[in-house]
Design a protein around this motif. Sequence first.
Motif, short mmCIF file in Angstrom:
data_model
loop_
_atom_site.label_atom_id
_atom_site.label_comp_id
_atom_site.label_asym_id
_atom_site.label_seq_id
_atom_site.Cartn_x
_atom_site.Cartn_y
_atom_site.Cartn_z
N ASP A 17 0.49 -1.15 -0.15
CA ASP A 17 -0.01 -0.09 -0.02
C ASP A 17 1.00 1.32 0.22
O ASP A 17 0.58 2.23 0.64
CB ASP A 17 -0.83 0.03 1.31
N HIS A 19 0.98 3.32 -2.45
CA HIS A 19 0.08 4.14 -2.92
C HIS A 19 0.66 5.46 -3.63
O HIS A 19 0.34 6.69 -3.28
CB HIS A 19 -0.95 4.78 -1.72
N ASP A 61 -1.21 -2.04 -4.46
CA ASP A 61 -1.53 -0.71 -4.48
C ASP A 61 -0.12 -0.16 -4.25
O ASP A 61 0.17 0.98 -3.33
CB ASP A 61 -2.32 -0.29 -2.85
N GLY A 65 -2.42 6.58 -5.89
CA GLY A 65 -2.68 7.16 -4.47
C GLY A 65 -2.31 8.78 -4.20
O GLY A 65 -2.58 9.36 -3.19
N HIS A 99 -6.25 -1.31 -6.26
CA HIS A 99 -6.04 0.08 -6.84
C HIS A 99 -5.09 0.00 -8.11
O HIS A 99 -5.10 1.02 -8.69
CB HIS A 99 -5.70 0.87 -5.86
#
Length: 535
Positions: A17, A19, A61, A65, A99
């Motif tokens: 993550d 991002h 991910d 982001g 994502h």
Amino acid sequence: MTETRNEITCTILATSDIHGHLYPTDYRSKEELPLGLAKIATMIRKERELHPDLLLIDNGDLIQGTPLASYAVKYKEGIHPAIEACNALQYDAAVPGNHEFNYGLEVLKGAIEDSSFPWLSAGIVDAATGEPAFGKPYLIKQAGEGIRVAILGVTTHYIPNWEHAHHIQGLQFRDALESVKWWAAHIREVEAPDLLIVAYHGGFERDMETGEAAERLTGENQAYAICREAEGIDVLITGHQHRLIADEVCGVAVVQPGSGGQALGKIEVSFVREGGRWVITGKRAELLTSLNSIPADETILELASGIESATQEWLDQTIGHVDGNMTVADPFVCRIADNPFMEFVNRVQLESAGVSVSNAALLNEASKGFGPVITLRDVLTYFMYPNTLVVLRLTGQDIRDALEQTAAYFRSGENGTLEVNPAYLAPKAQHYNYDMWEGIRYELDIARPAGERVSKLQTMEGADIHPHMEFEVVMNNYRANGGGDYEMYKGKPVVQEILTDMADLVAEYIIRQGTVISGCDHNWQVIVSAGYTVK
């Protein structure tokens, strides 16, 4: 790995993550924060000096982001900067997160092709052939003195509940738990590894100590079940929930390193040689945190310096002005009664879709709304995700059901205090699953029992909305697909789709208007019938 006669310790490092956070930058203020892959890179290089043949895995991910990530997809030619950074850091493998699909398969496949490491996902298959969609479901690495390490990748199968159908066209998402169970057994039988690592872009659905359900068991998160039911796995890397976890569950060492490069997951597995085989004697999981005192890695900063500068210049563009007050002083208060900023967001959605009813959520707790001067930075701070708009045909009953789901965000505390339901705070904060509506009038009475809290539901003209009345309602694609447990939206007729990112629609609206007028028609409020105070 460190060898001491017949004993070896295997070191695994994990990110998840990220991002798009490469620089340790707060894109709202330009201040340095204790996060970002450049700071993580410093820790990775230090660990590699101690353990030259460590394993380095990203758990998904990665490419979405931040404004930098958005700018890269929109304007940068060539390799995505996050992929460039991971190539430079010599990652061994990566797993696609939910994502990764936000920009469509072309962008994702380009990122995979540009990677010097394989992307693994056992549960995402080609719908026509049933074969893994991204090449390999698992990877075998030889480590140290002949240790065979298997790395199995898997992604939450809940993606079709959120993602645009055309972004995942031709793909089938198989149950993550069942995929891990099948592939783990296959790997153990065919590959006979000494160590089996599962990298799962998903989180924990149960309390890790008690086993009690920590959320509604939808299948979005299955890490606890994987630890309990998937035989033969030794290490589980998790993500998706943005939690900081280093623990052991049912004998499986587990990590989850937060989000945005907050931490680096580290797992050490000890082996001893017995009868010609390596046998695991111990496991230790920990998190290495990205403190401000850790310098950012100059190589990673230099790789992304050009696009970082271009992104900052892009964000600083003034695109319009506000006449009045459109700030968000307190996200909690923003959700108690109608306010100008959320009215503006719904207004853009209504105009873009040409309908009369809209709902939207406050997507980012850090957003302060708009000050007198609006920059692109203000817009992208709020619109963190590349969501688009969908218009659904809903009945009055659907709207009532949706408002009851929204009302579950609150609870009535002691002495009539209005509080956020703890289920929306842990194990993952879900403030973005509270919607605010325009084009109808309503009240939510939190003192009433759950499921009976819509105390008023009317048209703007003041007529009661009956169950069989029909409305065309615009919302973002995540919500239209049922994201956030809005089951009442699933399978409802789609009137139209607007495939322009909401951030772009808002920016274009502001530029077109020049000056936006702050206003509020006070069409809704949250009450506790005995009175409430903000806590």
